[in-house]
Motif scaffolding. Structure first.
Motif, short mmCIF file in Angstrom:
data_model
loop_
_atom_site.label_atom_id
_atom_site.label_comp_id
_atom_site.label_asym_id
_atom_site.label_seq_id
_atom_site.Cartn_x
_atom_site.Cartn_y
_atom_site.Cartn_z
N CYS A 27 -4.34 -0.63 10.77
CA CYS A 27 -3.92 -1.65 9.62
C CYS A 27 -2.65 -2.06 9.68
CB CYS A 27 -4.23 -0.91 8.06
SG CYS A 27 -3.86 -1.98 6.94
N CYS B 9 0.93 -1.14 -0.03
CA CYS B 9 0.02 -0.03 0.03
C CYS B 9 0.81 1.17 -0.19
CB CYS B 9 -0.81 0.18 1.26
SG CYS B 9 -1.58 1.57 1.67
N CYS C 235 -2.36 3.84 8.06
CA CYS C 235 -3.52 3.76 8.82
C CYS C 235 -3.12 3.23 10.10
CB CYS C 235 -4.60 3.28 8.20
SG CYS C 235 -4.95 4.06 6.62
N HIS D 39 -7.62 2.77 -3.27
CA HIS D 39 -7.38 3.93 -2.01
C HIS D 39 -8.26 5.18 -2.58
CE1 HIS D 39 -6.40 7.12 0.59
NE2 HIS D 39 -5.70 6.12 1.63
S1 SF4 Z 1 -6.19 0.59 5.48
FE1 SF4 Z 1 -4.74 2.29 5.04
S2 SF4 Z 1 -2.85 1.40 5.34
FE2 SF4 Z 1 -4.17 -0.18 5.10
S3 SF4 Z 1 -4.22 -0.81 2.81
FE3 SF4 Z 1 -5.92 0.58 3.41
S4 SF4 Z 1 -4.91 2.53 2.88
FE4 SF4 Z 1 -3.24 0.94 3.21
#
Ligand code: SF4
Length: 286
Positions: free
Chosen positions: A33, A25, A30, A101
């Motif tokens: 995550c 990512c 985040c 995203h």
């Molecule tokens: S939740 Fe946030 S850190 Fe996790 S994959 Fe999605 S954008 Fe990336």
């Protein structure tokens, strides 16, 4: 099919060919995550992707899914070439989906999204997590609710089906009301074709985990999660959205079409809360 790291895909792509076109990512910040923490983000080269398609595709699959977390970051021209290659090698393919995203969508115009739809991109999955700016800031999502709305509307305008994911419990006890109401407001404006709810799983090593351990966030119990879901649904104004709560992280499975099935779904939640009939904690997983 070779895949770097763990595979993450929406439940509805369980029987799809998963083609990894990006690794990890690009945001990766985040607080809750840990999905791609072990991977440095990179876009795979056209040669690598085509090699995977040519080597591993077969007649078995009718659906393909482009991963990892923000595959939509690839240049539109390359995405079109990938879609064409998949369709050429797998004539039975009926649906191609992709993760995005919301920030990735800033790199795509409506016209580019329309071209992707015309080439055969059918569905985009976006984990918006919450419609609350307070929560988005706290979890370090890197985008505001207003910005997300603008980008998500581009998907709908392009004719590509939009599937949105929200994470129940993400605001903790302090922001549960805000999470439900503000998410419902955003969803009611965007009106996605699909809406699914995942439930927060606390993962060791994340900032969110530390915040819980340091009493900065108080987690919801199963009953509070369901009451939050109830408040969200009560506030939704949707036309024909397919609603699914069928992820392994959820305490209760729900499905229907909103708003058509709103009363029936709310009644199912009431019954589960009354009877304390939840999926046990030890069954829950990402
Ligand atoms: S939740 Fe946030 S850190 Fe996790 S994959 Fe999605 S954008 Fe990336």
């Amino acid at each position: 099919m070779p895949y770097e790291g763990a595979i993450y895909r929406p439940p509805s792509e369980a029987n799809s060919l998963i083609l990894q076109v990006t690794v990890g990512c690009s945001h990766n910040r985040c607080t809750f995550c840990s999905m791609y923490k072990d991977k440095s983000f990179r876009m795979k080269s056209k040669e690598e992707i085509f090699d995977d398609i040519d080597t591993y595709t077969n007649d078995f699959y009718t659906k393909a899914f482009l991963a990892d977390g923000d595959a939509m970051l690839l240049p539109t021209g390359l995405l079109i070439e990938i879609i064409r290659r998949i369709r050429a090698k797998m004539p039975k393919i009926k649906r191609i989906g992709i993760y995005a995203h919301a920030n990735n969508l800033k790199t795509k115009s409506v016209e580019e999204l329309k071209s992707l739809r015309e080439e055969g991109l059918n569905i985009v999955y976006v984990g918006i997590e919450s419609g609350s700016d307070k929560i988005l800031e706290k979890i370090n999502k890197g985008i505001t609710s207003g910005e997300m709305e603008k980008e998500l509307m581009k998907i709908s305008e392009s004719g590509i089906k939009l599937s949105i994911m929200i994470i129940s419990g993400l605001g903790g006890k302090e922001l549960t009301h805000e999470h439900a109401v503000e998410s419902a407001k955003l969803l009611s404006r965007v009106k996605p074709k699909f809406l699914s709810l995942l439930t927060l799983m606390l993962e060791e090593g994340t900032q969110f985990y530390n915040d819980v351990k340091n009493n900065k966030v108080e987690l919801l119990n199963p009953e509070e999660i369901l009451l939050e879901t109830k408040l969200l649904i009560e506030n939704l104004e949707l036309n024909n959205t397919i609603f699914r709560v069928n992820h392994a992280s959820n305490y209760l499975s729900l499905e229907g079409v909103l708003n058509r099935d709103k009363e029936r779904i709310l009644e199912e939640i009431n019954t589960a809360v009354r009877d304390k009939d939840y999926i046990p904690e030890y069954f829950r997983r990402l």
